[in-house]
Design a protein around this motif. Structure first.
Motif, short mmCIF file in Angstrom:
data_model
loop_
_atom_site.label_atom_id
_atom_site.label_comp_id
_atom_site.label_asym_id
_atom_site.label_seq_id
_atom_site.Cartn_x
_atom_site.Cartn_y
_atom_site.Cartn_z
N ILE A 43 -3.22 3.44 -10.12
CA ILE A 43 -4.16 2.33 -10.31
C ILE A 43 -3.47 0.97 -10.21
CG2 ILE A 43 -3.97 2.14 -12.84
CD1 ILE A 43 -7.07 1.90 -12.85
N TYR A 44 -2.17 0.93 -10.46
CA TYR A 44 -1.44 -0.33 -10.32
C TYR A 44 -1.30 -0.75 -8.85
CZ TYR A 44 0.06 -0.95 -15.18
OH TYR A 44 0.09 -1.19 -16.53
N GLN A 45 -1.56 0.18 -7.94
CA GLN A 45 -1.47 -0.14 -6.51
C GLN A 45 -2.80 -0.63 -5.95
OE1 GLN A 45 1.64 -0.03 -5.45
NE2 GLN A 45 2.13 0.81 -7.48
N GLU A 46 -3.82 -0.67 -6.78
CA GLU A 46 -5.15 -1.10 -6.35
C GLU A 46 -5.42 -2.53 -6.81
OE1 GLU A 46 -7.27 0.50 -4.44
OE2 GLU A 46 -6.08 2.34 -4.28
N LYS A 47 -6.28 -3.21 -6.06
CA LYS A 47 -6.72 -4.56 -6.47
C LYS A 47 -7.63 -4.43 -7.69
CE LYS A 47 -6.38 -7.04 -2.08
NZ LYS A 47 -5.48 -8.08 -2.59
N PRO A 48 -7.54 -5.35 -8.62
CA PRO A 48 -6.75 -6.59 -8.64
C PRO A 48 -5.35 -6.41 -9.24
CG PRO A 48 -8.15 -6.54 -10.55
CD PRO A 48 -8.44 -5.27 -9.78
N PHE A 49 -5.03 -5.19 -9.70
CA PHE A 49 -3.77 -4.99 -10.45
C PHE A 49 -2.55 -5.16 -9.57
CE2 PHE A 49 -7.06 -2.16 -12.35
CZ PHE A 49 -7.32 -2.95 -13.46
N VAL A 50 -2.66 -4.83 -8.28
CA VAL A 50 -1.52 -4.97 -7.39
C VAL A 50 -1.13 -6.44 -7.22
CG1 VAL A 50 -2.88 -5.14 -5.26
CG2 VAL A 50 -0.57 -4.13 -5.20
N ASP A 51 -2.07 -7.35 -7.48
CA ASP A 51 -1.79 -8.77 -7.35
C ASP A 51 -1.32 -9.41 -8.65
OD1 ASP A 51 -2.67 -8.72 -4.67
OD2 ASP A 51 -4.75 -8.95 -5.29
N LEU A 52 -1.18 -8.58 -9.71
CA LEU A 52 -0.79 -9.12 -11.02
C LEU A 52 0.66 -8.79 -11.36
CD1 LEU A 52 -4.02 -8.28 -13.09
CD2 LEU A 52 -3.28 -10.53 -12.26
N THR A 53 1.52 -8.78 -10.37
CA THR A 53 2.92 -8.44 -10.62
C THR A 53 3.59 -9.44 -11.55
OG1 THR A 53 3.51 -9.63 -8.59
CG2 THR A 53 3.23 -7.23 -8.43
N ASP A 54 3.05 -10.65 -11.63
CA ASP A 54 3.60 -11.64 -12.54
C ASP A 54 2.92 -11.63 -13.90
OD1 ASP A 54 1.21 -12.52 -11.52
OD2 ASP A 54 1.78 -14.64 -11.50
#
Length: 354
Positions: A43-54
């Motif tokens: 699930i971390y590879q899906e949007k929006p989580f993939v864009d929340l690396t910071d």
């Protein structure tokens, strides 16, 4: 005399079936618990989580909240299929019983959040095996609360689990201290939350399941967790993150892939917990936790099958050592067919209340 012999044999047969099913439920818990880390990682590879690396802290908060809701939905369906919805409502109204699931939900909530946080900041393999230290916490809480003795064998088991924990945690912690780490302090904190939270929850569950049905109990436990998220944690997170929190929730629910992953999270973890709670009254919390600890190696297998990324050798070694320690800790040489948990002699059973 003949009748008494037959009755004794029937009693032993019945208890044997209980023990067998207790181990079956605990093993199912291990299989499903290990599988839960796959959608929890993907699930971390899906949007929006993939864009929340910071801002993985926000991502973990949203994922854990949605995970709790998904699990509760799965459990509501389970209770309805079993025809126990009325029992759920009646037990919920019995505050002397349902009150136990408030602290259980809080402890489990911290554990799940910590585990999901560890996935983001350190990695799924670390997250999966770090919680294997939870039997230590369960044993210590049982010692303080239940007055259970920590025998020489149990002490050896604790030391073995600690050794496994050193193998799991030490390389990353040393890297952070020497400046060679990847800034994963929150991940290691999450791993600690996982084993402390699940250890405390296991001890509370052992008490709560003395007075409630496991299917109803686990549903009440996740009802408490969802309530804690909605009433306490979500308003705080929304206040700190502002509009970004709600936009993240909206974007997550708008992604069909996330809905599928949430369904998988709800099913695997929901029925993992059902199996965990069902094993406790049958073989005891200790043995249920020991068998369920097999989730660690199984999680490494599941993650390798679906991601094709081999786990670090320290995670494999640490997982094996911790599992061995769990079995040493919870396999005392006593009659498993007759004794699940000893009641302290200093306390009269006639004065104990649920």
């Amino acid at each position: 005399m003949v009748d008494s012999v037959k009755i004794e044999q029937l009693r032993l047969d019945y208890r044997n079936r209980q023990v067998r099913w207790g181990f079956i439920w605990a093993l199912w818990c291990a299989v499903l618990w290990g599988a839960w880390y796959v959608p929890g990682t993907v699930i971390y590879q899906e949007k929006p989580f993939v864009d929340l690396t910071d801002n993985y802290l926000l991502a973990a908060m949203v994922i854990t909240t949605l995970n709790a809701i998904a699990v509760l939905i799965a459990l509501f369906v389970w209770v309805a299929v079993l025809g126990k919805t009325g029992d759920y409502v009646r037990t919920l109204r019995q505050v002397k019983i349902s009150r136990w699931y408030g602290p259980a939900g809080l402890a489990g909530m911290a554990a799940i959040f910590g585990s999901i946080l560890a996935i983001a900041y350190v990695g799924p393999q670390f997250s999966a095996v770090s919680a294997l230290l939870y039997p230590i916490i369960g044993a210590l809480v049982a010692r303080i609360w239940y007055h259970e003795n920590i025998t020489q064998r149990a002490a050896i088991g604790i030391l073995v689990i600690v050794a496994g924990g050193v193998v799991i945690f030490a390389p990353g912690i040393v890297g952070e201290l020497t400046g060679a780490g990847g800034g994963g302090w929150l991940g290691y904190l999450g791993g600690a939350l996982a084993f402390v939270g699940w250890g405390i929850e296991g001890a509370i569950a052992g008490r709560a399941l003395d007075v409630s049905d496991p299917d109803i109990g686990i549903t009440l436990r996740f009802t408490a967790e969802v309530a804690l998220w909605v009433v306490v944690a979500v308003p705080i997170a929304a206040g700190l993150a502002g509009a970004q929190f709600w936009s993240t929730v909206g974007a997550a629910l708008a992604n069909p892939n996330n809905l599928l992953l949430l369904a998988l999270l709800g099913l695997t973890f929901g029925f993992c917990y059902v199996s965990w709670y069902k094993s406790f009254p049958l073989i005891g919390v200790g043995r249920g936790q020991a068998i369920a600890a097999l989730y660690g190696p199984l999680a490494l297998v599941w993650l390798y099958v679906f991601t094709l990324k081999p786990p670090g050798i320290q995670f494999v070694i640490g997982a094996v050592v911790a599992v061995v320690g769990s079995f040493v800790l919870f396999t005392e040489k006593r009659d498993v067919l007759e004794v699940i948990r000893a009641v302290p002699a200093t306390r009269s059973s006639t004065t104990q209340e649920a």
